[in-house]
Design an enzyme around this catalytic site. Structure first.
Site, PDB file in Angstrom:
ATOM      1  CE  LYS A  53      29.268  55.335  69.001  1.00  0.00           C
ATOM      2  NZ  LYS A  53      29.737  56.236  67.963  1.00  0.00           N
ATOM      3  CD  GLN A  97      32.314  58.846  68.431  1.00  0.00           C
ATOM      4  OE1 GLN A  97      32.069  57.633  68.412  1.00  0.00           O
ATOM      5  NE2 GLN A  97      31.350  59.754  68.441  1.00  0.00           N
ATOM      6  CG  ASP A 120      29.126  55.366  62.361  1.00  0.00           C
ATOM      7  OD1 ASP A 120      28.245  54.997  63.171  1.00  0.00           O
ATOM      8  OD2 ASP A 120      30.157  55.976  62.701  1.00  0.00           O
TER       9      ASP A 120
END
Ligand code: NAD
Length: 288
Positions: A53, A97, A120
Protein backbone atom coordinates in the site's frame (compact mmCIF):
# COMPACT_ATOMS: atom_id res chain seq x y z
CA UNK A 1 -13.16 -21.55 -27.59
CA UNK A 2 -11.63 -20.62 -24.21
CA UNK A 3 -12.55 -17.70 -22.02
CA UNK A 4 -11.12 -14.24 -22.40
CA UNK A 5 -8.83 -13.46 -19.52
CA UNK A 6 -9.57 -10.24 -17.63
CA UNK A 7 -6.20 -8.64 -16.98
CA UNK A 8 -6.69 -6.86 -13.63
CA UNK A 9 -3.03 -5.97 -13.51
CA UNK A 10 -3.22 -4.07 -16.80
CA UNK A 11 -6.48 -2.31 -15.91
CA UNK A 12 -4.98 -1.28 -12.56
CA UNK A 13 -1.79 -0.01 -14.23
CA UNK A 14 -3.85 2.17 -16.57
CA UNK A 15 -5.82 3.53 -13.62
CA UNK A 16 -2.61 4.39 -11.75
CA UNK A 17 -1.31 6.21 -14.83
CA UNK A 18 -4.48 8.32 -14.99
CA UNK A 19 -4.20 9.02 -11.25
CA UNK A 20 -0.71 10.47 -11.61
CA UNK A 21 -1.95 13.38 -13.70
CA UNK A 22 -4.97 13.83 -11.43
CA UNK A 23 -2.60 14.10 -8.44
CA UNK A 24 -0.44 16.59 -10.34
CA UNK A 25 -3.44 18.83 -10.83
CA UNK A 26 -4.34 18.51 -7.12
CA UNK A 27 -0.81 19.61 -6.28
CA UNK A 28 -1.24 22.64 -8.52
CA UNK A 29 -4.36 23.48 -6.54
CA UNK A 30 -2.25 23.39 -3.37
CA UNK A 31 -2.95 20.00 -1.80
CA UNK A 32 -1.51 16.50 -1.85
CA UNK A 33 -3.68 13.45 -1.07
CA UNK A 34 -2.44 11.60 2.03
CA UNK A 35 -2.98 8.09 3.36
CA UNK A 36 -2.09 6.80 6.83
CA UNK A 37 -1.84 3.10 7.59
CA UNK A 38 -1.74 1.70 11.12
CA UNK A 39 -0.13 -1.70 11.52
CA UNK A 40 -0.23 -3.66 14.78
CA UNK A 41 2.15 -6.58 15.27
CA UNK A 42 4.28 -8.50 12.82
CA UNK A 43 1.98 -10.79 10.90
CA UNK A 44 3.96 -11.45 7.69
CA UNK A 45 0.92 -11.22 5.39
CA UNK A 46 -0.15 -7.92 6.98
CA UNK A 47 3.37 -6.51 6.68
CA UNK A 48 3.49 -7.43 3.02
CA UNK A 49 0.04 -5.88 2.31
CA UNK A 50 0.98 -2.69 4.15
CA UNK A 51 4.29 -2.39 2.34
CA UNK A 52 2.41 -2.78 -0.95
CA UNK A 53 0.00 0.00 0.00
CA UNK A 54 2.82 2.40 0.88
CA UNK A 55 4.70 1.50 -2.30
CA UNK A 56 1.57 2.11 -4.40
CA UNK A 57 1.15 5.54 -2.79
CA UNK A 58 4.75 6.47 -3.56
CA UNK A 59 4.39 5.36 -7.16
CA UNK A 60 1.46 7.66 -7.91
CA UNK A 61 2.50 10.59 -5.70
CA UNK A 62 0.20 10.13 -2.68
CA UNK A 63 1.75 11.23 0.63
CA UNK A 64 1.78 8.28 3.05
CA UNK A 65 2.49 7.59 6.70
CA UNK A 66 2.97 4.16 8.25
CA UNK A 67 2.37 3.95 12.01
CA UNK A 68 3.62 0.69 13.48
CA UNK A 69 2.75 -0.64 16.91
CA UNK A 70 4.08 -3.59 18.81
CA UNK A 71 1.59 -6.46 19.20
CA UNK A 72 1.27 -5.57 22.92
CA UNK A 73 -0.08 -2.05 22.24
CA UNK A 74 -3.30 -1.30 24.12
CA UNK A 75 -6.63 -0.66 22.42
CA UNK A 76 -6.63 2.81 24.02
CA UNK A 77 -3.30 3.71 22.39
CA UNK A 78 -4.55 2.65 18.96
CA UNK A 79 -7.77 4.63 19.42
CA UNK A 80 -5.76 7.70 20.48
CA UNK A 81 -3.58 7.38 17.38
CA UNK A 82 -6.71 7.24 15.23
CA UNK A 83 -7.97 10.45 16.87
CA UNK A 84 -4.68 12.18 16.05
CA UNK A 85 -4.88 11.09 12.42
CA UNK A 86 -8.58 12.02 12.17
CA UNK A 87 -7.53 15.57 13.08
CA UNK A 88 -4.47 15.69 10.80
CA UNK A 89 -5.34 17.61 7.64
CA UNK A 90 -2.41 16.14 5.68
CA UNK A 91 -4.14 12.77 6.04
CA UNK A 92 -7.30 12.23 3.95
CA UNK A 93 -7.48 8.44 4.12
CA UNK A 94 -6.88 6.28 7.17
CA UNK A 95 -6.93 2.54 7.64
CA UNK A 96 -5.97 0.02 10.26
CA UNK A 97 -4.63 -3.20 8.79
CA UNK A 98 -6.73 -6.18 9.87
CA UNK A 99 -6.70 -8.62 11.56
CA UNK A 100 -5.92 -7.13 14.97
CA UNK A 101 -4.75 -9.06 18.05
CA UNK A 102 -7.60 -10.44 20.20
CA UNK A 103 -7.31 -7.77 22.92
CA UNK A 104 -8.21 -5.01 20.44
CA UNK A 105 -11.80 -4.75 19.22
CA UNK A 106 -11.89 -4.45 15.42
CA UNK A 107 -15.34 -2.87 15.54
CA UNK A 108 -14.24 -0.21 18.06
CA UNK A 109 -11.22 0.59 15.91
CA UNK A 110 -13.22 0.76 12.68
CA UNK A 111 -15.84 2.98 14.28
CA UNK A 112 -13.18 5.36 15.66
CA UNK A 113 -12.06 6.23 12.12
CA UNK A 114 -13.74 9.34 10.74
CA UNK A 115 -16.23 8.09 8.07
CA UNK A 116 -14.85 10.83 5.77
CA UNK A 117 -11.37 9.21 6.02
CA UNK A 118 -12.54 5.59 6.02
CA UNK A 119 -11.03 4.62 2.65
CA UNK A 120 -11.50 0.91 3.41
CA UNK A 121 -15.25 1.52 3.53
CA UNK A 122 -15.66 -0.59 6.68
CA UNK A 123 -17.29 2.02 8.95
CA UNK A 124 -21.00 1.26 9.58
CA UNK A 125 -21.85 4.75 8.28
CA UNK A 126 -20.25 3.96 4.94
CA UNK A 127 -21.86 0.51 4.88
CA UNK A 128 -25.21 2.22 5.52
CA UNK A 129 -24.51 4.68 2.72
CA UNK A 130 -23.89 1.76 0.38
CA UNK A 131 -27.12 0.06 1.48
CA UNK A 132 -29.09 3.25 0.81
CA UNK A 133 -27.16 4.06 -2.40
CA UNK A 134 -25.67 7.29 -1.07
CA UNK A 135 -22.21 8.72 -1.62
CA UNK A 136 -19.64 7.22 0.75
CA UNK A 137 -16.72 4.80 0.57
CA UNK A 138 -17.01 1.23 -0.66
CA UNK A 139 -14.74 -1.65 0.31
CA UNK A 140 -11.88 -1.85 -2.20
CA UNK A 141 -12.25 -5.45 -3.40
CA UNK A 142 -15.90 -5.28 -4.46
CA UNK A 143 -15.35 -1.77 -5.86
CA UNK A 144 -12.44 -3.18 -7.88
CA UNK A 145 -14.60 -5.97 -9.28
CA UNK A 146 -17.16 -3.47 -10.60
CA UNK A 147 -14.38 -1.27 -12.01
CA UNK A 148 -12.93 -4.27 -13.80
CA UNK A 149 -16.26 -5.20 -15.39
CA UNK A 150 -16.77 -1.59 -16.47
CA UNK A 151 -13.29 -1.54 -18.02
CA UNK A 152 -14.23 -4.42 -20.32
CA UNK A 153 -17.74 -3.05 -20.97
CA UNK A 154 -19.66 -5.90 -19.39
CA UNK A 155 -23.30 -4.92 -18.85
CA UNK A 156 -24.50 -5.59 -15.30
CA UNK A 157 -28.12 -4.41 -15.34
CA UNK A 158 -30.55 -7.35 -15.50
CA UNK A 159 -27.78 -9.95 -15.12
CA UNK A 160 -27.96 -12.72 -12.55
CA UNK A 161 -24.95 -12.30 -10.27
CA UNK A 162 -24.15 -15.17 -7.90
CA UNK A 163 -21.71 -14.40 -5.09
CA UNK A 164 -20.07 -17.17 -3.10
CA UNK A 165 -19.15 -15.68 0.28
CA UNK A 166 -20.93 -13.26 2.61
CA UNK A 167 -18.12 -11.52 4.48
CA UNK A 168 -18.42 -7.87 5.48
CA UNK A 169 -15.45 -6.90 3.31
CA UNK A 170 -16.17 -8.82 0.10
CA UNK A 171 -19.41 -10.80 -0.27
CA UNK A 172 -21.95 -8.44 1.31
CA UNK A 173 -20.69 -5.16 -0.19
CA UNK A 174 -20.32 -6.89 -3.57
CA UNK A 175 -23.96 -7.99 -3.36
CA UNK A 176 -25.07 -4.43 -2.58
CA UNK A 177 -22.99 -2.88 -5.36
CA UNK A 178 -24.40 -5.28 -7.95
CA UNK A 179 -27.93 -4.75 -6.62
CA UNK A 180 -27.46 -0.97 -6.88
CA UNK A 181 -26.46 -1.54 -10.52
CA UNK A 182 -29.74 -3.37 -11.19
CA UNK A 183 -28.43 -6.94 -11.19
CA UNK A 184 -30.41 -9.79 -9.69
CA UNK A 185 -28.22 -11.05 -6.87
CA UNK A 186 -27.93 -14.41 -5.13
CA UNK A 187 -25.57 -14.70 -2.16
CA UNK A 188 -24.25 -18.17 -1.26
CA UNK A 189 -22.23 -19.18 1.79
CA UNK A 190 -20.94 -22.17 3.70
CA UNK A 191 -24.46 -23.39 4.53
CA UNK A 192 -25.76 -23.16 0.94
CA UNK A 193 -26.61 -26.63 -0.31
CA UNK A 194 -26.00 -27.61 -3.02
CA UNK A 195 -23.76 -24.72 -4.05
CA UNK A 196 -23.65 -25.68 -7.73
CA UNK A 197 -27.44 -25.37 -8.05
CA UNK A 198 -26.91 -21.61 -7.66
CA UNK A 199 -23.52 -21.10 -9.28
CA UNK A 200 -24.79 -22.77 -12.49
CA UNK A 201 -27.39 -20.02 -12.85
CA UNK A 202 -24.86 -17.19 -12.77
CA UNK A 203 -24.28 -14.83 -15.69
CA UNK A 204 -21.60 -13.34 -13.44
CA UNK A 205 -20.09 -15.56 -10.76
CA UNK A 206 -18.02 -14.02 -7.96
CA UNK A 207 -16.09 -16.63 -5.98
CA UNK A 208 -15.00 -15.21 -2.61
CA UNK A 209 -14.97 -18.17 -0.23
CA UNK A 210 -11.24 -18.67 0.38
CA UNK A 211 -11.37 -22.33 -0.65
CA UNK A 212 -9.03 -23.70 -3.31
CA UNK A 213 -10.70 -25.25 -6.39
CA UNK A 214 -14.20 -24.76 -4.97
CA UNK A 215 -15.59 -23.92 -8.42
CA UNK A 216 -15.18 -26.45 -11.23
CA UNK A 217 -16.31 -26.38 -14.87
CA UNK A 218 -19.45 -28.36 -13.90
CA UNK A 219 -20.45 -25.57 -11.54
CA UNK A 220 -20.80 -22.84 -14.14
CA UNK A 221 -23.02 -21.96 -17.10
CA UNK A 222 -21.26 -21.89 -20.50
CA UNK A 223 -20.08 -18.36 -21.28
CA UNK A 224 -20.37 -17.13 -17.66
CA UNK A 225 -18.17 -14.30 -16.42
CA UNK A 226 -16.10 -15.75 -13.58
CA UNK A 227 -14.48 -13.41 -11.05
CA UNK A 228 -12.09 -15.20 -8.71
CA UNK A 229 -11.47 -13.28 -5.48
CA UNK A 230 -9.93 -16.18 -3.55
CA UNK A 231 -6.32 -16.06 -2.41
CA UNK A 232 -5.22 -19.45 -1.17
CA UNK A 233 -1.86 -21.17 -0.82
CA UNK A 234 -1.78 -24.48 -2.69
CA UNK A 235 0.07 -27.50 -1.25
CA UNK A 236 3.08 -26.44 -3.33
CA UNK A 237 2.94 -22.90 -1.90
CA UNK A 238 1.55 -21.30 -5.08
CA UNK A 239 -1.03 -18.49 -4.81
CA UNK A 240 -4.32 -19.86 -6.19
CA UNK A 241 -7.92 -18.71 -6.26
CA UNK A 242 -11.23 -20.41 -5.51
CA UNK A 243 -11.72 -21.42 -9.14
CA UNK A 244 -10.13 -24.44 -10.84
CA UNK A 245 -8.74 -22.07 -13.50
CA UNK A 246 -7.52 -24.53 -16.14
CA UNK A 247 -10.84 -26.33 -16.53
CA UNK A 248 -13.16 -23.37 -15.94
CA UNK A 249 -11.38 -21.21 -18.54
CA UNK A 250 -12.48 -23.69 -21.22
CA UNK A 251 -16.15 -23.09 -20.45
CA UNK A 252 -16.39 -19.49 -19.17
CA UNK A 253 -16.81 -16.38 -21.35
CA UNK A 254 -14.46 -14.28 -19.24
CA UNK A 255 -12.29 -15.24 -16.30
CA UNK A 256 -9.92 -13.45 -13.91
CA UNK A 257 -6.56 -15.09 -13.15
CA UNK A 258 -5.01 -15.43 -9.67
CA UNK A 259 -2.65 -13.68 -9.29
CA UNK A 260 -3.17 -10.73 -11.63
CA UNK A 261 -6.95 -10.37 -11.45
CA UNK A 262 -8.87 -8.98 -8.48
CA UNK A 263 -5.77 -8.40 -6.30
CA UNK A 264 -4.29 -5.48 -8.30
CA UNK A 265 -7.78 -3.97 -8.64
CA UNK A 266 -8.20 -4.03 -4.84
CA UNK A 267 -4.91 -2.20 -4.44
CA UNK A 268 -5.69 0.48 -6.99
CA UNK A 269 -9.14 1.14 -5.50
CA UNK A 270 -7.52 2.07 -2.19
CA UNK A 271 -5.59 4.77 -4.06
CA UNK A 272 -8.76 5.88 -5.82
CA UNK A 273 -10.67 6.10 -2.52
CA UNK A 274 -7.81 8.18 -1.09
CA UNK A 275 -8.02 10.60 -4.03
CA UNK A 276 -11.77 10.87 -3.63
CA UNK A 277 -11.36 11.47 0.13
CA UNK A 278 -8.80 14.21 -0.56
CA UNK A 279 -11.02 15.92 -3.13
CA UNK A 280 -14.07 15.84 -0.86
CA UNK A 281 -12.13 17.16 2.14
CA UNK A 282 -10.45 19.88 0.05
CA UNK A 283 -13.81 20.99 -1.29
CA UNK A 284 -15.37 20.97 2.18
CA UNK A 285 -12.48 23.00 3.64
CA UNK A 286 -12.91 25.56 0.83
CA UNK A 287 -16.55 26.07 1.78
CA UNK A 288 -15.81 26.66 5.48
P1 NAD B 1 -14.09 -14.85 4.95
O1 NAD B 1 -13.43 -16.07 5.47
O2 NAD B 1 -14.39 -13.71 5.85
O3 NAD B 1 -15.47 -15.27 4.28
C1 NAD B 1 -15.58 -16.40 3.47
C2 NAD B 1 -17.03 -16.57 3.06
O4 NAD B 1 -17.11 -17.70 2.19
C3 NAD B 1 -17.94 -16.87 4.24
O5 NAD B 1 -19.13 -16.10 4.09
C4 NAD B 1 -18.29 -18.36 4.11
O6 NAD B 1 -19.60 -18.67 4.52
C5 NAD B 1 -18.10 -18.61 2.62
N1 NAD B 1 -17.62 -19.96 2.34
C6 NAD B 1 -16.52 -20.55 2.84
N2 NAD B 1 -16.41 -21.82 2.36
C7 NAD B 1 -17.48 -22.01 1.55
C8 NAD B 1 -17.93 -23.09 0.75
N3 NAD B 1 -17.27 -24.24 0.72
N4 NAD B 1 -19.05 -22.94 0.04
C9 NAD B 1 -19.75 -21.77 0.07
N5 NAD B 1 -19.35 -20.70 0.78
C10 NAD B 1 -18.24 -20.82 1.52
O7 NAD B 1 -13.21 -14.40 3.73
P2 NAD B 1 -13.07 -13.00 2.93
O8 NAD B 1 -12.32 -12.04 3.73
O9 NAD B 1 -14.38 -12.60 2.34
O10 NAD B 1 -12.13 -13.48 1.74
C11 NAD B 1 -12.51 -14.51 0.85
C12 NAD B 1 -11.33 -14.89 -0.01
O11 NAD B 1 -10.98 -13.78 -0.79
C13 NAD B 1 -10.08 -15.27 0.77
O12 NAD B 1 -9.36 -16.24 0.03
C14 NAD B 1 -9.30 -13.98 0.81
O13 NAD B 1 -7.91 -14.20 0.95
C15 NAD B 1 -9.62 -13.43 -0.54
N6 NAD B 1 -9.53 -11.98 -0.65
C16 NAD B 1 -8.90 -11.51 -1.72
C17 NAD B 1 -8.79 -10.17 -1.91
C18 NAD B 1 -8.09 -9.67 -3.14
O14 NAD B 1 -7.78 -8.50 -3.20
N7 NAD B 1 -7.88 -10.49 -4.14
C19 NAD B 1 -9.32 -9.27 -0.99
C20 NAD B 1 -10.01 -9.78 0.10
C21 NAD B 1 -10.11 -11.15 0.26
Amino acid sequence: MGAQRIDGKLIATKKRQAMKSQIESMKQQGYVPGLAVILVGEDPASISYVKGKIRDCKEVGIYSELIQFDVTVSEKQVLEQIEILNANDKIHGLLVQLPLPDHISEQKVIQAISPEKDVDGFHPINVGRLVTKQEGFVSCTPAGIIEMLKAIDVPISGKHVVIVGRSNIVGKPAALLFLNLDATVTVCHSKTKPLSKYTKQADILVAAAGSEALIHANDIKPGAIVIDVGMNRSASGRLVGDVAFEEVKEKAGYITPVPGGVGPMTRVMLLENTLIAAMRQHEKAGKQ
